[in-house]
Design an enzyme around this catalytic site. Structure first.
Site, short mmCIF file in Angstrom:
data_model
loop_
_atom_site.label_atom_id
_atom_site.label_comp_id
_atom_site.label_asym_id
_atom_site.label_seq_id
_atom_site.Cartn_x
_atom_site.Cartn_y
_atom_site.Cartn_z
N SER A 1 9.22 -5.18 -10.94
CA SER A 1 7.91 -5.36 -11.58
C SER A 1 8.00 -5.59 -13.10
CB SER A 1 7.01 -4.16 -11.28
OG SER A 1 6.77 -4.09 -9.90
N THR B 1 3.37 3.05 -7.11
CA THR B 1 4.19 2.82 -5.93
C THR B 1 4.62 4.15 -5.33
OG1 THR B 1 6.23 1.76 -5.18
CG2 THR B 1 6.10 2.18 -7.50
N LYS C 1 1.01 6.46 -4.01
CA LYS C 1 -0.10 5.55 -3.67
C LYS C 1 -1.28 6.29 -3.04
CE LYS C 1 1.80 0.96 -2.81
NZ LYS C 1 2.02 -0.07 -1.81
N ASP D 1 -2.62 -4.98 -2.40
CA ASP D 1 -1.68 -5.40 -1.35
C ASP D 1 -2.34 -6.40 -0.39
OD1 ASP D 1 0.57 -4.07 -2.19
OD2 ASP D 1 0.17 -2.25 -1.04
N GLY E 1 3.41 -3.01 12.50
CA GLY E 1 3.39 -1.82 11.65
C GLY E 1 1.96 -1.29 11.53
N ALA F 1 0.90 -0.63 4.08
CA ALA F 1 0.90 -2.07 3.83
C ALA F 1 0.25 -2.81 4.99
CB ALA F 1 2.32 -2.56 3.60
#
Ligand code: NAD
Length: 530
Positions: A263, A306, A310, A347, A370, A374
């Site tokens: 980042s 992160t 989060k 995201d 998943g 995310a």
């Protein structure tokens, strides 16, 4: 050419205004030290000769004299730190003073003398050095950031030109302590202050605006002379230290661990490209409390949040967008002028934007593998754009719950053969790092596009199999860049230069993959596999 004597004389008449970055130069023999200094002289006007790294420091003095004659505009510090103060010099204080005096006579405009050594000298001995060079009286704490006021009080009992206090950051907040100290005392004394350690990055970049006369940098990552030291190249081109001023807004990525985050590279590239007066730092927050205190007191204008914060940061926000509420996780914080914290989740944008550049999302049939954070962001983001979303998870229950919440459908792996999709998205960590796993087999990938959220390696096993199955692939780097691009827009109000950001990330990731492959190759050869 100006003679060494006259340069030293002139430098005594005017106060020394050193450049912001001093590059610490080390070598094990005199010729190498000077060679390195010569190669740095083009881009760096301020160097520190670490004489204590040489086995016989006195041997380099004639070469320093020559160097000073050839480069009258380069400022140099002579440092010969004793082992008892954290350096490598094993000689006595008298021997140390002798070398420092000779270095000053040879043309070094600054001499670093530790408080421990100076305390053992007579004032006249320190004064003798000050007649030849500016004395940087230094103190290093290799364990903590504490007692700064008391340390300065002890130091100022000895006359010097600069007082340098270097401590170790064990929390991010230690940087705030150091910077408040610099702000309070730098109008009365010429100070140099910074925190060592991975967590000290804030003070290395922002210390100069808090009042540190300069800061230190390494020649390269392998040549650090202090823990956490950043290279001069990084300080100048990534963090643009020469432009940091009172108006510079401070941003960062916070998590634990954080050292491998891309980042800072991508966000600083974006800030530079769009000429935003801002700097973006990697913040290793070991606790949420530490991070929140820094957001308040540095202050941080924006934070990319992160793992592992989060979810836990959500209850500390004053308000948040609908994505954050639905997903239950926040990856972007904005600190408003009044100190209030607003949370966003970008995201979803990271998934939606790369797809919108390729297909129409309305009615597109998309499989998300998943059911974690995310995946939730992807599912809600895609549903909002009218996509028909299917969810597959290793354990069916979370997939069913998410499907119910988002009005999507859950599928079982055994039933996949009945479907073809426009897009299959991997939202699990499967395939990350050195793993050669894929969440699906080649014959299960029946889709026009395969999109992997995993971005290290650049090309995962899932994407390789997808290519073999005839799908077009979208690497995780695109999601990484687009979620960062959205953050950039929230913070600055400007469109993000996402193509430049993608170029920077793709380059870094392909270089990283190539380096890893070379290392593996080397290991195999040395293990006798060939
Ligand atoms: P998470 O821990 O919240 O969720 C992980 C999900 O993967 C869960 O549903 C879990 O059941 C599933 N899973 C874990 N191991 C598995 C395995 N071996 N086989 C099958 N399923 C498995 O994590 P997250 O925050 O949702 O992140 C998921 C992945 O997405 C991570 O690799 C993360 O790095 C990546 N990610 C990438 C970006 C980007 O910008 N490219 C952004 C966010 C997340």
């Amino acid at each position: 050419m100006t003679s060494v004597a006259s340069t030293s004389y002139l430098s005594r008449l005017r106060p020394l205004r050193p450049p912001r970055v001093c590059v610490a130069v080390t070598a094990t023999d005199p010729a190498e030290l000077i060679e390195k200094a010569e190669s740095l002289a083009r881009d760096n006007s301020f160097l520190e000769f670490r004489l204590d790294y040489l086995s016989k420091p006195a041997l380099v003095i004639p070469k320093i004299k020559q160097f000073a004659e050839y480069h009258p505009h380069i400022m140099t510090i002579a440092t010969c730190r004793r082992a008892s103060s954290g350096g490598k010099f094993k000689g006595s204080v008298a021997a140390q003073l002798d070398i420092l005096l000779k270095a000053a006579d040879a043309g070094c405009q600054f001499v670093d003398l530790e408080l421990q050594s100076a305390s053992q000298c007579k004032p006249a001995q320190v004064q003798k050095i000050r007649e030849r060079a500016a004395v940087v009286l230094s103190f290093h704490d290799f364990r903590a950031t504490k007692n700064l006021e008391q340390t300065l009080e002890k130091m100022t009992a000895i006359s010097a030109d600069f007082y340098k206090i270097v401590t170790t950051a064990t929390t991010l907040y230690d940087n705030v302590v150091m910077m408040k100290f610099l702000e309070k005392h730098s109008d009365r004394h010429s100070l140099v202050g910074l925190c060592m350690g991975e967590q000290g990055i804030i003070s290395r970049v922002l210390g100069v605006r808090a009042g540190s006369a300069f800061t230190f940098a390494a020649v390269s990552e392998d040549e650090r002379t202090a823990p956490g030291q950043v290279t001069a190249q990084e300080l100048r081109s990534t963090y643009r230290i020469d432009n940091v001023d009172a108006a510079t807004r401070v941003y960062g990525v916070a998590g634990d661990p954080i050292s491998h985050s891309l980042s800072p590279l991508v966000m600083n590239a974006a800030l530079r490209r769009e000429t935003v007066n801002g700097v973006y730092l990697a913040l290793h927050a070991k606790t949420l409390k530490d991070l929140l205190a820094c957001i308040r007191d540095i202050p941080l204008h924006g934070v990319s949040v992160t793992m592992p914060y989060k979810e836990s940061i959500v209850s500390h926000l004053d308000n948040s967008d609908s994505q954050t509420t639905k997903i239950g996780a926040c990856n972007t914080v904005v600190r408003a002028q009044d100190g209030k914290l607003y949370g966003f989740n970008t995201d979803g944008a990271g998934v939606v934007r790369p797809l919108q550049q390729r297909i129409t999302l309305e009615n597109a049939k998309i499989l998300v593998i998943g059911a974690g954070g995310a995946a939730r962001a992807a599912v809600f983001g895609l549903k909002e754009r009218g996509a028909e979303v299917y969810i597959l998870n290793r354990t069916p229950a979370p997939a069913q719950t998410l499907a119910r919440q988002a009005k999507a459908k859950s599928v079982k792996r055994a039933d996949l053969k009945k479907y073809t999709f426009d897009v299959i998205i991997n939202a699990t960590p499967v395939g990350m790092g050195n793993s050669k796993d894929s969440p699906l087999n080649e014959n299960e990938i029946k889709a026009k596009y395969a999109f992997d959220m995993v971005y290290t390696p650049f090309e995962t096993k899932f994407l390789k199999l997808a290519k073999l199955a005839g799908a077009e692939v979208i690497p995780g780097a695109e999601m990484f860049v687009q979620q960062a691009a959205r953050q950039f827009e929230i913070w600055t109000g400007k469109p993000a230069p996402w193509d430049e950001m993608l170029r920077v990330v793709s380059k870094a990731l392909t270089e990283e993959s190539a380096n890893k492959a070379a290392q593996n190759d080397h290991r195999k050869r040395s293990d006798g596999d060939y």
